[in-house]
Scaffold this motif. Structure first.
Motif, PDB file in Angstrom:
ATOM      1  N   PRO A 182       3.014 -12.433  -7.590  1.00 20.07           N
ATOM      2  CA  PRO A 182       3.577 -11.180  -8.104  1.00 20.07           C
ATOM      3  C   PRO A 182       5.089 -11.235  -8.232  1.00 20.07           C
ATOM      4  N   PRO A 183       5.660 -10.346  -9.052  1.00 18.88           N
ATOM      5  CA  PRO A 183       7.129 -10.272  -9.153  1.00 18.88           C
ATOM      6  C   PRO A 183       7.766 -10.017  -7.798  1.00 18.88           C
ATOM      7  N   ALA A 184       9.014 -10.414  -7.665  1.00 18.78           N
ATOM      8  CA  ALA A 184       9.706 -10.324  -6.375  1.00 18.78           C
ATOM      9  C   ALA A 184       9.792  -8.890  -5.867  1.00 18.78           C
ATOM     10  N   GLY A 185       9.766  -7.911  -6.771  1.00 16.17           N
ATOM     11  CA  GLY A 185       9.889  -6.515  -6.369  1.00 16.17           C
ATOM     12  C   GLY A 185       8.610  -5.898  -5.844  1.00 16.17           C
ATOM     13  N   VAL A 186       7.512  -6.631  -5.885  1.00 12.35           N
ATOM     14  CA  VAL A 186       6.223  -6.108  -5.419  1.00 12.35           C
ATOM     15  C   VAL A 186       6.108  -6.256  -3.902  1.00 12.35           C
ATOM     16  N   ASP A 187       5.730  -5.167  -3.243  1.00 10.17           N
ATOM     17  CA  ASP A 187       5.403  -5.218  -1.815  1.00 10.17           C
ATOM     18  C   ASP A 187       3.905  -5.449  -1.691  1.00 10.17           C
ATOM     19  N   TRP A 188       3.518  -6.554  -1.094  1.00  9.09           N
ATOM     20  CA  TRP A 188       2.104  -6.926  -0.984  1.00  9.09           C
ATOM     21  C   TRP A 188       1.676  -6.775   0.470  1.00  9.09           C
ATOM     22  N   CYS A 189       0.636  -5.987   0.703  1.00 13.75           N
ATOM     23  CA  CYS A 189       0.158  -5.727   2.053  1.00 13.75           C
ATOM     24  C   CYS A 189      -1.256  -6.269   2.221  1.00 13.75           C
ATOM     25  N   ASP A 190      -1.422  -7.237   3.091  1.00 12.51           N
ATOM     26  CA  ASP A 190      -2.738  -7.774   3.436  1.00 12.51           C
ATOM     27  C   ASP A 190      -3.228  -7.062   4.685  1.00 12.51           C
ATOM     28  N   VAL A 191      -4.451  -6.529   4.624  1.00 13.48           N
ATOM     29  CA  VAL A 191      -4.966  -5.689   5.708  1.00 13.48           C
ATOM     30  C   VAL A 191      -6.293  -6.236   6.213  1.00 13.48           C
ATOM     31  N   ASP A 192      -6.376  -6.457   7.516  1.00  7.00           N
ATOM     32  CA  ASP A 192      -7.638  -6.904   8.119  1.00  7.00           C
ATOM     33  C   ASP A 192      -7.511  -6.818   9.639  1.00  7.00           C
ATOM     34  N   PHE A 193      -8.586  -7.187  10.324  1.00  6.17           N
ATOM     35  CA  PHE A 193      -8.619  -7.123  11.781  1.00  6.17           C
ATOM     36  C   PHE A 193      -7.511  -7.993  12.398  1.00  6.17           C
ATOM     37  N   PRO A 194      -7.046  -7.647  13.604  1.00  5.22           N
ATOM     38  CA  PRO A 194      -6.002  -8.443  14.261  1.00  5.22           C
ATOM     39  C   PRO A 194      -6.347  -9.928  14.383  1.00  5.22           C
ATOM     40  N   ASP A 195      -7.587 -10.265  14.739  1.00  3.94           N
ATOM     41  CA  ASP A 195      -7.966 -11.670  14.868  1.00  3.94           C
ATOM     42  C   ASP A 195      -7.832 -12.408  13.538  1.00  3.94           C
ATOM     43  N   VAL A 196      -8.145 -11.716  12.466  1.00  6.13           N
ATOM     44  CA  VAL A 196      -8.040 -12.318  11.138  1.00  6.13           C
ATOM     45  C   VAL A 196      -6.572 -12.509  10.768  1.00  6.13           C
ATOM     46  N   MET A 197      -5.740 -11.553  11.132  1.00 10.16           N
ATOM     47  CA  MET A 197      -4.313 -11.683  10.833  1.00 10.16           C
ATOM     48  C   MET A 197      -3.698 -12.891  11.534  1.00 10.16           C
ATOM     49  N   GLU A 198      -4.195 -13.200  12.730  1.00  3.52           N
ATOM     50  CA  GLU A 198      -3.709 -14.390  13.425  1.00  3.52           C
ATOM     51  C   GLU A 198      -4.040 -15.649  12.629  1.00  3.52           C
ATOM     52  N   LEU A 199      -5.229 -15.684  12.024  1.00  3.55           N
ATOM     53  CA  LEU A 199      -5.594 -16.823  11.184  1.00  3.55           C
ATOM     54  C   LEU A 199      -4.709 -16.900   9.946  1.00  3.55           C
ATOM     55  N   ARG A 200      -4.408 -15.748   9.357  1.00  5.19           N
ATOM     56  CA  ARG A 200      -3.521 -15.760   8.182  1.00  5.19           C
ATOM     57  C   ARG A 200      -2.146 -16.301   8.555  1.00  5.19           C
ATOM     58  N   ARG A 201      -1.632 -15.889   9.685  1.00  4.15           N
ATOM     59  CA  ARG A 201      -0.312 -16.389  10.103  1.00  4.15           C
ATOM     60  C   ARG A 201      -0.342 -17.905  10.280  1.00  4.15           C
ATOM     61  N   ARG A 202      -1.477 -18.415  10.733  1.00  4.95           N
ATOM     62  CA  ARG A 202      -1.588 -19.839  11.005  1.00  4.95           C
ATOM     63  C   ARG A 202      -1.781 -20.653   9.728  1.00  4.95           C
ATOM     64  N   TYR A 203      -2.606 -20.118   8.817  1.00  3.06           N
ATOM     65  CA  TYR A 203      -3.004 -20.933   7.667  1.00  3.06           C
ATOM     66  C   TYR A 203      -2.439 -20.473   6.328  1.00  3.06           C
ATOM     67  N   LEU A 204      -1.960 -19.235   6.236  1.00  2.00           N
ATOM     68  CA  LEU A 204      -1.458 -18.742   4.956  1.00  2.00           C
ATOM     69  C   LEU A 204      -0.128 -17.993   5.131  1.00  2.00           C
ATOM     70  N   PRO A 205       0.886 -18.666   5.644  1.00  2.00           N
ATOM     71  CA  PRO A 205       2.179 -17.988   5.761  1.00  2.00           C
ATOM     72  C   PRO A 205       2.783 -17.757   4.380  1.00  2.00           C
TER      73      PRO A 205
END
Length: 274
Positions: free
Chosen positions: A105-128
């Motif tokens: 997305p363009p730089a001006g877009v705020d993108w919010c990924d929403v899911d359970f806390p355990d899933v967010m930990e996986l995102r931090r690890r594999y999809l920074p």
């Protein structure tokens, strides 16, 4: 040797099913979505944790349908952010989806990924990446207060509907659309029969999930008191990409495409404005 373990509930584990489906498509000679990042993430998870993706028993039909629905949802997001380069995108139940990277997305877009806390930990690890991570159960109240409400918003819900009980999906959507100023909402819709039949899919059975939530009439959400107006219903059996499906999936999909009622039992993309 695997150095990490996955500790996910059966519903959370569906993120590995869709990730692997996109990964298999990404490695195919003629991919539909071509998500090579998903393939790399799946490989890393298998190496780090020893997770056996083969246990998910993915059929070719699930691989291509998952890839196609993701492509059509991506198209809707890209169109919205091109028109609104300062928009907000909210990806509900994002799992390990690489939609942010695919849509760029363009730089001006705020993108919010929403899911359970355990899933967010996986995102931090594999999809920074630069998306904002909101760790929550999407059915709980007040988490939407974290979202900007002064700009057009695209809400995406892929693969979420059938796994929420009762009217929790409708309630979640209503909370979002009544708080946010304006925008669009896209999801892959399941009929009641399609959601019920999911319980007997080999991949869903392998995870021990009882999925059963859906609605038949694409205009039903217009009566959820969420300010939704139907923009379009895409029946993916009639998408041009079906020509790239492997046989016999292509032939079966072609037969379903002849009937609107039958097509609705397959994958469909529902697009609303609020």
């Amino acid at each position: 040797m695997p150095s990490q373990q996955l500790d996910l509930s059966p519903v959370q584990e569906t993120l590995l099913l869709t990730l692997y489906a996109r990964a298999m498509d990404g490695k195919a000679p003629s991919p539909i979505l071509g998500d090579t990042l998903a393939a790399a993430v799946a490989d890393r998870i298998a190496e780090d944790t020893g997770y056996d993706f083969a246990r998910l028993k993915l059929k070719p039909s699930l691989v291509v349908s998952t890839a196609l629905r993701a492509k059509k949802l991506d198209d809707a997001v890209r169109q919205f952010t091109a028109t609104h380069p300062d928009a907000v995108v909210v990806d509900l139940g994002c799992g390990l989806d690489t939609r942010f990277a695919r849509c760029a997305p363009p730089a001006g877009v705020d993108w919010c990924d929403v899911d359970f806390p355990d899933v967010m930990e996986l995102r931090r690890r594999y999809l920074p990446d630069r998306s904002h991570l909101i760790a929550t159960d999407i059915t709980t109240a007040n988490w939407s207060d974290l979202l900007p409400d002064d700009r057009p918003t695209m809400i995406v819900a892929e693969g979420v509907l059938p796994f929420l009980s009762g009217d929790s999906f409708q309630t979640t959507v209503r909370r979002l659309t009544t708080r946010l100023r304006s925008g669009e909402f896209v999801l892959n819709g399941y009929t009641r029969f399609a959601a019920w039949a999911m319980k007997y899919d080999a991949s869903i059975k392998a995870l021990g999930i009882d999925a059963a939530q859906g609605f038949d009439d694409p205009r039903e959400p217009e009566h959820w008191d969420a300010g939704l107006t139907l923009v379009s219903e895409q029946l993916l059996t009639r998408a041009p990409e079906v020509a790239a499906f492997p046989q016999p999936v292509r032939a079966l999909t072609g037969l379903m495409a002849r009937s609107t009622a039958m097509s609705r039992q397959g994958a469909r993309i529902l697009h609303y404005r609020f």
